[in-house]
Design a protein around this motif. Structure first.
Motif, short mmCIF file in Angstrom:
data_model
loop_
_atom_site.label_atom_id
_atom_site.label_comp_id
_atom_site.label_asym_id
_atom_site.label_seq_id
_atom_site.Cartn_x
_atom_site.Cartn_y
_atom_site.Cartn_z
N MET A 22 0.83 -1.21 0.00
CA MET A 22 0.00 0.00 0.00
C MET A 22 0.87 1.26 0.00
SD MET A 22 -1.43 0.28 3.90
CE MET A 22 -1.05 -1.25 4.73
N ASP B 264 -9.02 4.31 1.75
CA ASP B 264 -9.31 3.22 0.81
C ASP B 264 -10.04 2.09 1.54
OD1 ASP B 264 -9.32 1.10 -0.91
OD2 ASP B 264 -7.22 1.28 -1.49
N PRO B 265 -11.31 1.85 1.21
CA PRO B 265 -12.05 0.82 1.94
C PRO B 265 -11.52 -0.59 1.69
CG PRO B 265 -13.35 1.69 0.10
CD PRO B 265 -12.10 2.53 0.19
N ASN B 266 -10.69 -0.73 0.65
CA ASN B 266 -10.15 -2.06 0.36
C ASN B 266 -8.88 -2.39 1.14
OD1 ASN B 266 -12.19 -2.66 -1.54
ND2 ASN B 266 -11.14 -1.31 -3.00
N GLU B 267 -8.29 -1.39 1.78
CA GLU B 267 -7.15 -1.64 2.68
C GLU B 267 -7.73 -2.02 4.04
OE1 GLU B 267 -4.25 -2.16 2.04
OE2 GLU B 267 -3.85 -1.16 0.15
N MET B 268 -7.64 -3.28 4.39
CA MET B 268 -8.40 -3.75 5.55
C MET B 268 -7.62 -3.69 6.86
SD MET B 268 -10.71 -6.66 3.77
CE MET B 268 -11.96 -6.63 5.04
N GLY C 108 -12.65 0.79 6.48
CA GLY C 108 -12.60 -0.60 6.03
C GLY C 108 -11.62 -1.46 6.81
N THR D 250 -16.88 -1.69 6.99
CA THR D 250 -17.40 -2.05 5.66
C THR D 250 -17.98 -3.46 5.72
OG1 THR D 250 -15.25 -2.92 5.05
CG2 THR D 250 -15.71 -0.62 4.44
N ASP E 53 -17.24 -6.04 4.01
CA ASP E 53 -16.17 -7.05 3.97
C ASP E 53 -15.52 -7.24 5.33
OD1 ASP E 53 -16.59 -7.54 1.35
OD2 ASP E 53 -14.80 -6.48 0.62
N ALA E 54 -15.24 -6.11 6.01
CA ALA E 54 -14.59 -6.21 7.32
C ALA E 54 -15.55 -6.84 8.33
CB ALA E 54 -14.14 -4.82 7.78
N ASN F 5 -2.26 -10.04 5.70
CA ASN F 5 -3.30 -9.02 5.84
C ASN F 5 -2.75 -7.60 5.73
OD1 ASN F 5 -2.01 -9.01 8.24
ND2 ASN F 5 -3.67 -9.88 9.41
N HIS F 6 -1.65 -7.46 5.03
CA HIS F 6 -1.09 -6.14 4.67
C HIS F 6 -1.36 -5.10 5.74
CE1 HIS F 6 -0.22 -7.53 0.63
NE2 HIS F 6 -1.33 -8.20 0.75
#
Ligand code: SD4
Length: 328
Positions: free
Chosen positions: A49, A81-85, A90, A161, A163-164, A186-187
């Protein structure tokens, strides 16, 4: 003394290793001796990221902006960024299903600000900056931090979110591990360090913390000296991984102090990892990684277990990923 282009490339050891490969993993840059002109501007940040974050920071740095503005602008990218969990909007919630965020920022004058266990605010790094600039304090937590953010114009939003939430529900249903893995799986946390054209350093660190943590748990990321430390006379460091182990070693302060003693950023990170290992008998079950830069623009990193990487951007290096060497 002027640095020739050849010397520069040798010192960074980056362009030759990865001519045009954005996001390509490379070997650690060799550690050059600190001779010649310093490399500036420069930005470096943790995990994949870091690529997007570096681009935003680079816009500030390449226009002659201040490192402090660059690191704030940079880490706001994954925060939003909602995709960065594992950062900001997110991010994985705690075990009660609540997203709580930790962040801090530190400038070239040793000023710093921090927020911890902050709920409902997408950009905790910007709140941390206001704690630094508008209060006599360093750190605000929980409801107090949120009240301060709202009083300064931030809006409360739902950060959980679908997903989370689904990940959390799965963890509940499966009675997942007390300590979910923290690594490339999980970055994690973004920590960023920058040097501006004037040669000043700043850093920022922001995270949703360890997924499925206890409600109210605070990790290393917002703790000055643990998750981030900057000394303009020496360099800066940031960390990622199991925050409890980093806090016990006051990891980033240690890295900066080791650089002050003359160690390269790479060596300082390695020595700090070894300190963490020495203090944590369970070290084989955790990940900790340090990333550091010195005033000269030398960058280094080290981690316990393979998987930790970082993104580097300079005027010669087009945002390239490097794998940090590891003890295991
Ligand atoms: C924490 N250090 O809250 C953070 C999480 C993290 O890589 O960085 N993971 O403990």
């Amino acid at each position: 003394m002027m640095t020739t282009r050849r010397e520069f490339l040798k010192r960074t050891a980056v362009a030759a290793a990865a001519p045009s490969a954005l996001a390509m993993a490379c070997a650690e840059p060799s550690v050059p001796s600190p001779v010649g002109d310093p490399i500036r501007p420069l930005v470096v940040s943790t995990w994949n990221m870091g690529l997007g974050a570096n681009e935003a920071a680079w816009e500030v740095l390449s226009a002659g902006g201040r490192a402090l503005d660059a690191v704030e602008a940079g880490v706001r990218v994954p925060e939003g960024d909602p995709n960065e969990m594992t950062v900001g909007l997110g991010g994985f919630p705690d075990r009660d299903g609540i997203v709580t965020l930790d962040a801090c920022i530190m400038d070239e004058n040793g000023r710093c600000g921090s927020v911890a266990a902050l709920e409902g605010i997408v950009h905790p790094v910007s709140v941390a900056r206001l704690v630094m600039e508008r209060t006599p304090h360093v750190m605000l937590v929980g409801k107090g931090a949120q009240d301060f953010a709202v009083a300064n114009g931030f809006e409360i939003e739902n950060l959980l979110t679908p997903d989370a939430e689904a990940a959390w529900r799965r963890w509940l249903a499966e009675q997942g591990p007390e300590r979910p893995p923290i690594n490339v799986e999980n970055h994690d946390t973004i920590g960023m360090l920058a040097i501006d054209q004037a040669g000043n350093l700043s850093g920022a660190c922001t995270t949703s913390g360890a997924g499925m943590k206890y409600h109210g748990r605070v990790g290393d990321s917002p703790i000055i000296g643990a998750g981030l430390y900057v000394d303009n006379e020496v360099g800066g460091a940031t960390s990622t991984g199991w925050g409890e182990a980093v806090i016990r070693a006051v990891g980033c302060f240690l890295v900066v102090e080791l650089m002050r003693q003359g160690h390269s950023p790479a060596k300082a990170c390695e020595m700090a990892v070894d300190r963490v290992i020495a203090k944590n008998p369970d070290w084989r079950d955790i990940q900790v990684g340090f990333l550091a830069v010195n005033r000269q623009g030398e960058v280094g990193a080290f981690c316990i277990a393979p998987g930790f990487n970082y993104a580097l951007r300079t005027s010669e290096v087009e945002n390239v990923m490097f794998d940090a060497p590891s003890r295991i």
